[in-house]
Design a protein around this motif. Sequence first.
Motif, mmCIF file in Angstrom:
data_model
loop_
_atom_site.group_PDB
_atom_site.id
_atom_site.type_symbol
_atom_site.label_atom_id
_atom_site.label_comp_id
_atom_site.label_asym_id
_atom_site.label_seq_id
_atom_site.Cartn_x
_atom_site.Cartn_y
_atom_site.Cartn_z
ATOM 1 N N LEU A 288 29.173 38.358 33.131
ATOM 2 C CA LEU A 288 28.552 39.632 33.496
ATOM 3 C C LEU A 288 29.109 40.150 34.820
ATOM 4 O O LEU A 288 29.405 41.340 34.958
ATOM 5 C CB LEU A 288 27.034 39.462 33.582
ATOM 6 C CG LEU A 288 26.226 40.724 33.852
ATOM 7 C CD1 LEU A 288 26.349 41.693 32.685
ATOM 8 C CD2 LEU A 288 24.774 40.363 34.088
ATOM 9 N N ASN A 289 29.297 39.266 35.784
ATOM 10 C CA ASN A 289 29.818 39.695 37.083
ATOM 11 C C ASN A 289 31.296 40.048 37.024
ATOM 12 O O ASN A 289 31.734 40.967 37.722
ATOM 13 C CB ASN A 289 29.529 38.631 38.144
ATOM 14 C CG ASN A 289 28.119 38.738 38.636
ATOM 15 O OD1 ASN A 289 27.799 39.630 39.412
ATOM 16 N ND2 ASN A 289 27.250 37.873 38.153
ATOM 17 N N VAL A 290 32.053 39.349 36.199
ATOM 18 C CA VAL A 290 33.464 39.722 36.018
ATOM 19 C C VAL A 290 33.548 41.099 35.355
ATOM 20 O O VAL A 290 34.347 41.948 35.767
ATOM 21 C CB VAL A 290 34.219 38.649 35.201
ATOM 22 C CG1 VAL A 290 35.571 39.158 34.730
ATOM 23 C CG2 VAL A 290 34.392 37.386 36.037
ATOM 24 N N ALA A 291 32.707 41.335 34.341
ATOM 25 C CA ALA A 291 32.691 42.636 33.674
ATOM 26 C C ALA A 291 32.311 43.740 34.660
ATOM 27 O O ALA A 291 32.934 44.808 34.676
ATOM 28 C CB ALA A 291 31.722 42.621 32.494
ATOM 29 N N HIS A 292 31.313 43.488 35.493
ATOM 30 C CA HIS A 292 30.887 44.488 36.480
ATOM 31 C C HIS A 292 32.018 44.781 37.457
ATOM 32 O O HIS A 292 32.274 45.943 37.801
ATOM 33 C CB HIS A 292 29.636 44.012 37.216
ATOM 34 C CG HIS A 292 29.035 45.053 38.082
ATOM 35 N ND1 HIS A 292 29.098 45.005 39.452
ATOM 36 C CD2 HIS A 292 28.367 46.195 37.783
ATOM 37 C CE1 HIS A 292 28.486 46.073 39.955
ATOM 38 N NE2 HIS A 292 28.047 46.800 38.963
ATOM 39 N N MET A 293 32.706 43.728 37.896
ATOM 40 C CA MET A 293 33.809 43.916 38.831
ATOM 41 C C MET A 293 34.921 44.750 38.193
ATOM 42 O O MET A 293 35.437 45.689 38.808
ATOM 43 C CB MET A 293 34.364 42.561 39.271
ATOM 44 C CG MET A 293 35.547 42.672 40.221
ATOM 45 S SD MET A 293 36.371 41.109 40.498
ATOM 46 C CE MET A 293 37.121 40.820 38.919
#
Length: 176
Positions: free
Chosen positions: A65-70
């Motif tokens: 989720l955090n990689v996608a957000h980044m």
Amino acid sequence: LLLVLSIAAVLLALNQLHGRDPLLPGLALLAASALLGIAFAWHEARVAHPIIDMTYFRDADFALLNVAHMLLSLAGFAILLLAPFYLSTIGNLSAPVAGLVLAAPPPGMTLGARAAAQLAGAIHPRRMALLGAAASAVGLHTNSLLGDRLNLAVLVLASSLQGFGMGLFQVAYFDI
């Protein structure tokens, strides 16, 4: 210090892309950035009070989720970084008009966040995050197809869709 050096190496690598022989220095800087990033993660895992608690990244859902957000944020930022050159060079737009065109994503984001709030009970946050990422990708892809044929209506609508997708994604992101 390790984090700052890692980020600086990435930025310097990106800066090398326009040079005569960008491949070798760019790759060396990317490798240095990766090594510094790994050193930062290793250090953070061993201190009592880390800046970023790396244990959270052991959870695949959290990490993904955090990689996608980044990646979505970087893609959206790239538009703000590169579009002014496109609008002035290809579109021959004045600065005020180009600024209005660049202002299209935030209202879309506001509408997307509002829609996400209304759909929160009906759609699972992961599905909403996927919908938001897909909408953002469609908007960004549509803008990438314009090439040297500037169509302001398409550009503004696609940028608004990208913002709408980000609004959906960010509400789901925080919910997850």
